[in-house]
Design an enzyme around this catalytic site. Structure first.
Site, PDB file in Angstrom:
ATOM      1  N   ARG A 159       2.352   2.709  -3.288  1.00  0.00           N
ATOM      2  CA  ARG A 159       1.641   3.190  -4.254  1.00  0.00           C
ATOM      3  C   ARG A 159       1.802   4.665  -4.356  1.00  0.00           C
ATOM      4  O   ARG A 159       1.557   5.326  -5.327  1.00  0.00           O
ATOM      5  CB  ARG A 159       0.162   2.681  -3.836  1.00  0.00           C
ATOM      6  N   HIS A 160       2.340   5.204  -3.336  1.00  0.00           N
ATOM      7  CA  HIS A 160       2.748   6.686  -3.206  1.00  0.00           C
ATOM      8  C   HIS A 160       3.923   6.917  -3.948  1.00  0.00           C
ATOM      9  O   HIS A 160       4.947   6.992  -3.432  1.00  0.00           O
ATOM     10  CB  HIS A 160       2.728   7.156  -1.713  1.00  0.00           C
ATOM     11  N   ARG A 210      -3.493   8.559   4.744  1.00  0.00           N
ATOM     12  CA  ARG A 210      -3.047   7.336   5.563  1.00  0.00           C
ATOM     13  C   ARG A 210      -3.303   7.188   7.163  1.00  0.00           C
ATOM     14  O   ARG A 210      -3.435   6.402   7.692  1.00  0.00           O
ATOM     15  CB  ARG A 210      -1.577   6.812   5.117  1.00  0.00           C
ATOM     16  N   SER A 245      16.306  -6.797  -0.347  1.00  0.00           N
ATOM     17  CA  SER A 245      16.246  -7.614  -1.593  1.00  0.00           C
ATOM     18  C   SER A 245      15.803  -8.978  -1.279  1.00  0.00           C
ATOM     19  O   SER A 245      16.812  -9.828  -0.538  1.00  0.00           O
ATOM     20  CB  SER A 245      17.091  -7.492  -2.653  1.00  0.00           C
ATOM     21  N   GLY A 246      14.840  -9.527  -1.626  1.00  0.00           N
ATOM     22  CA  GLY A 246      14.745 -11.124  -1.643  1.00  0.00           C
ATOM     23  C   GLY A 246      15.384 -12.014  -2.510  1.00  0.00           C
ATOM     24  O   GLY A 246      15.711 -13.128  -2.501  1.00  0.00           O
ATOM     25  N   GLU A 281       0.833  -1.143   0.100  1.00  0.00           N
ATOM     26  CA  GLU A 281       0.076   0.058   0.019  1.00  0.00           C
ATOM     27  C   GLU A 281       0.932   1.312  -0.101  1.00  0.00           C
ATOM     28  O   GLU A 281       0.516   2.163  -0.808  1.00  0.00           O
ATOM     29  CB  GLU A 281      -1.060  -0.038   1.219  1.00  0.00           C
TER      30      GLU A 281
HETATM   31  C1  FAD Z   1      -8.276   4.115   1.812  1.00  0.00           C
HETATM   32  C2  FAD Z   1      -7.609   3.947   0.661  1.00  0.00           C
HETATM   33  C3  FAD Z   1      -8.142   2.735  -0.158  1.00  0.00           C
HETATM   34  C4  FAD Z   1      -7.575   2.493  -1.563  1.00  0.00           C
HETATM   35  N1  FAD Z   1      -7.781   1.685  -2.294  1.00  0.00           N
HETATM   36  C5  FAD Z   1      -7.275   1.287  -3.326  1.00  0.00           C
HETATM   37  C6  FAD Z   1      -7.635   0.149  -4.102  1.00  0.00           C
HETATM   38  O1  FAD Z   1      -8.752  -0.570  -3.839  1.00  0.00           O
HETATM   39  N2  FAD Z   1      -6.933  -0.001  -5.447  1.00  0.00           N
HETATM   40  C7  FAD Z   1      -5.947   0.692  -5.750  1.00  0.00           C
HETATM   41  O2  FAD Z   1      -5.511   0.400  -6.641  1.00  0.00           O
HETATM   42  N3  FAD Z   1      -5.312   1.560  -5.095  1.00  0.00           N
HETATM   43  C8  FAD Z   1      -6.190   1.897  -3.845  1.00  0.00           C
HETATM   44  N4  FAD Z   1      -5.700   2.999  -3.170  1.00  0.00           N
HETATM   45  C9  FAD Z   1      -4.457   3.701  -3.403  1.00  0.00           C
HETATM   46  C10 FAD Z   1      -4.750   4.993  -3.983  1.00  0.00           C
HETATM   47  O3  FAD Z   1      -5.427   4.825  -5.249  1.00  0.00           O
HETATM   48  C11 FAD Z   1      -3.399   6.003  -4.422  1.00  0.00           C
HETATM   49  O4  FAD Z   1      -2.613   5.248  -5.601  1.00  0.00           O
HETATM   50  C12 FAD Z   1      -2.599   6.010  -3.210  1.00  0.00           C
HETATM   51  O5  FAD Z   1      -3.265   6.390  -2.082  1.00  0.00           O
HETATM   52  C13 FAD Z   1      -1.556   7.088  -3.391  1.00  0.00           C
HETATM   53  O6  FAD Z   1      -1.895   8.275  -3.532  1.00  0.00           O
HETATM   54  P1  FAD Z   1      -1.416   9.460  -4.542  1.00  0.00           P
HETATM   55  O7  FAD Z   1      -1.351   8.659  -5.896  1.00  0.00           O
HETATM   56  O8  FAD Z   1      -2.042  10.725  -4.415  1.00  0.00           O
HETATM   57  O9  FAD Z   1       0.041   9.423  -4.142  1.00  0.00           O
HETATM   58  P2  FAD Z   1       1.430   9.821  -5.013  1.00  0.00           P
HETATM   59  O10 FAD Z   1       1.521   8.368  -6.006  1.00  0.00           O
HETATM   60  O11 FAD Z   1       2.498  10.004  -4.087  1.00  0.00           O
HETATM   61  O12 FAD Z   1       0.788  10.970  -5.930  1.00  0.00           O
HETATM   62  C14 FAD Z   1       0.910  12.377  -5.230  1.00  0.00           C
HETATM   63  C15 FAD Z   1       0.142  13.382  -6.193  1.00  0.00           C
HETATM   64  O13 FAD Z   1       0.723  13.277  -7.360  1.00  0.00           O
HETATM   65  C16 FAD Z   1       0.026  13.331  -8.439  1.00  0.00           C
HETATM   66  N5  FAD Z   1       0.549  12.200  -9.453  1.00  0.00           N
HETATM   67  C17 FAD Z   1       1.156  11.499  -9.149  1.00  0.00           C
HETATM   68  N6  FAD Z   1       1.122  10.443 -10.396  1.00  0.00           N
HETATM   69  C18 FAD Z   1       0.285  10.952 -11.252  1.00  0.00           C
HETATM   70  C19 FAD Z   1       0.149  10.339 -12.405  1.00  0.00           C
HETATM   71  N7  FAD Z   1       0.377   9.507 -13.027  1.00  0.00           N
HETATM   72  N8  FAD Z   1      -0.964  11.202 -13.215  1.00  0.00           N
HETATM   73  C20 FAD Z   1      -1.471  12.292 -12.488  1.00  0.00           C
HETATM   74  N9  FAD Z   1      -1.111  12.837 -11.293  1.00  0.00           N
HETATM   75  C21 FAD Z   1      -0.249  12.169 -10.730  1.00  0.00           C
HETATM   76  C22 FAD Z   1      -1.550  13.431  -8.045  1.00  0.00           C
HETATM   77  O14 FAD Z   1      -1.845  14.725  -7.950  1.00  0.00           O
HETATM   78  C23 FAD Z   1      -1.414  12.619  -6.745  1.00  0.00           C
HETATM   79  O15 FAD Z   1      -2.372  12.625  -5.706  1.00  0.00           O
HETATM   80  C24 FAD Z   1      -6.378   3.293  -1.977  1.00  0.00           C
HETATM   81  C25 FAD Z   1      -5.715   4.355  -1.078  1.00  0.00           C
HETATM   82  C26 FAD Z   1      -6.569   4.448  -0.062  1.00  0.00           C
HETATM   83  C27 FAD Z   1      -5.776   5.629   1.103  1.00  0.00           C
END
Ligand code: FAD
Length: 257
Positions: free
Chosen positions: A83-84, A188, A93-94, A80
């Site tokens: 994903r940021h 988070r 590393s495994g 999770e």
């Molecule tokens: C409660 C919760 C439930 C979730 N459930 C799911 C789920 O079921 N499935 C799933 O796949 N994910 C899920 N996520 C993950 C979520 O969709 C985001 O991927 C994750 O929280 C990262 O957030 P972010 O993209 O804002 O952060 P970062 O990736 O750090 O990006 C920060 C900001 O940069 C900009 N940015 C980054 N990359 C791009 C891009 N390619 N294009 C345009 N703008 C960009 C956006 O403004 C973004 O908000 C969940 C998250 C939360 C908190």
């Protein structure tokens, strides 16, 4: 065969930080060539500027500086976390190291209620917790034994590890600027977040509040308008940060001249 160890905590350790309210203010002021040291002396102006910037989503000044953390969490939290995309990562590393037999086991079990988009969680029963514990002890130990058998048979680490469970603890470095950090906290350190990632986010929030009390106050004011952060209560000495920024600026000028 090695007996596995269970841990019930996630942890975040600050490795390095170079971030301050003053840097944000100076970065904002440079846009009209007014990044003078004297302006930092009026802390209420600095605090007001940071609130204005955050409230109005002028976010680029918050991209100066960074925090590096070493994170110790189970794989299901790391998945999770990473994903940021705007944070930078390096992880154990495994493929190159033998994994350690450390696994996550919560000290409670929860039951999901509600419907998609509006879930909440309630405590499980003692029977459910007993099942969670027992099945984990058996399942994790058995998968770990298989991992060791494969290694002993000479199979490469990268294949031997394929069936290790998501509760395996992993360690990674995560570096983020204050803007990324606030985006992480916004999502988070929230009721809707997975409990275990929230436990890590709370630790990050504490570090952030200490290093950047004025930025933190602006963040809290927008996220929770009912809460007012009393900056005087904060342990951190903003005047010291301001002095550091001025010192750095002077060093820069010396080098340039
Ligand atoms: C409660 C919760 C439930 C979730 N459930 C799911 C789920 O079921 N499935 C799933 O796949 N994910 C899920 N996520 C993950 C979520 O969709 C985001 O991927 C994750 O929280 C990262 O957030 P972010 O993209 O804002 O952060 P970062 O990736 O750090 O990006 C920060 C900001 O940069 C900009 N940015 C980054 N990359 C791009 C891009 N390619 N294009 C345009 N703008 C960009 C956006 O403004 C973004 O908000 C969940 C998250 C939360 C908190």
């Amino acid at each position: 065969m090695t007996k596995v160890e269970f841990v019930d905590k996630v942890s975040v350790t600050l490795i390095e930080a170079a971030a301050s309210d003053s840097s944000v203010a100076m970065a904002a002021w440079v846009s009209n060539d007014a990044d003078s040291e004297e302006r930092l002396e009026d802390l209420s102006k600095v605090a007001g500027l940071l609130k204005f910037l955050y409230r109005e989503s002028h976010m680029s000044p918050f991209e100066h500086g960074h925090f590096t953390f070493k994170v110790d969490v189970p794989l299901f939290v790391a998945r999770e976390w990473q994903r940021h995309r705007t944070q930078s990562y390096n992880e154990v590393s495994g493929r190159y190291t033998v994994m350690k037999p450390r696994f996550f086991m919560a000290d409670e079990v929860r039951v999901q209620k509600g419907k998609m988009g509006n879930y909440h969680f309630e405590p499980g029963t003692p029977d459910q917790y007993a099942l969670y514990r027992r099945s984990k002890e058996i399942g994790v130990q058995s998968q770990w034994d298989i991992y060791e058998q494969r290694l002993e048979a000479g199979i490469a680490k990268e294949q031997a590890r394929e069936d290790l469970p998501l509760s395996l603890m992993t360690q990674f470095y995560a570096t983020m600027n204050p803007r990324n950090l606030m985006q992480f906290l916004k999502l988070r350190n929230e009721d809707s977040a997975l409990k275990e990632i929230r436990q890590a986010a709370v630790q990050i929030e504490e570090v952030f509040a200490n290093y950047m009390p004025m930025t933190y106050a602006a963040y809290v004011e927008v996220k929770h308008p009912a809460i007012v952060v009393d900056l005087k209560e904060n342990k951190f000495n903003e005047q010291e940060t301001a002095k550091n920024v001025v010192r750095n600026l002077n060093n820069y000028k010396d080098r340039r001249d």
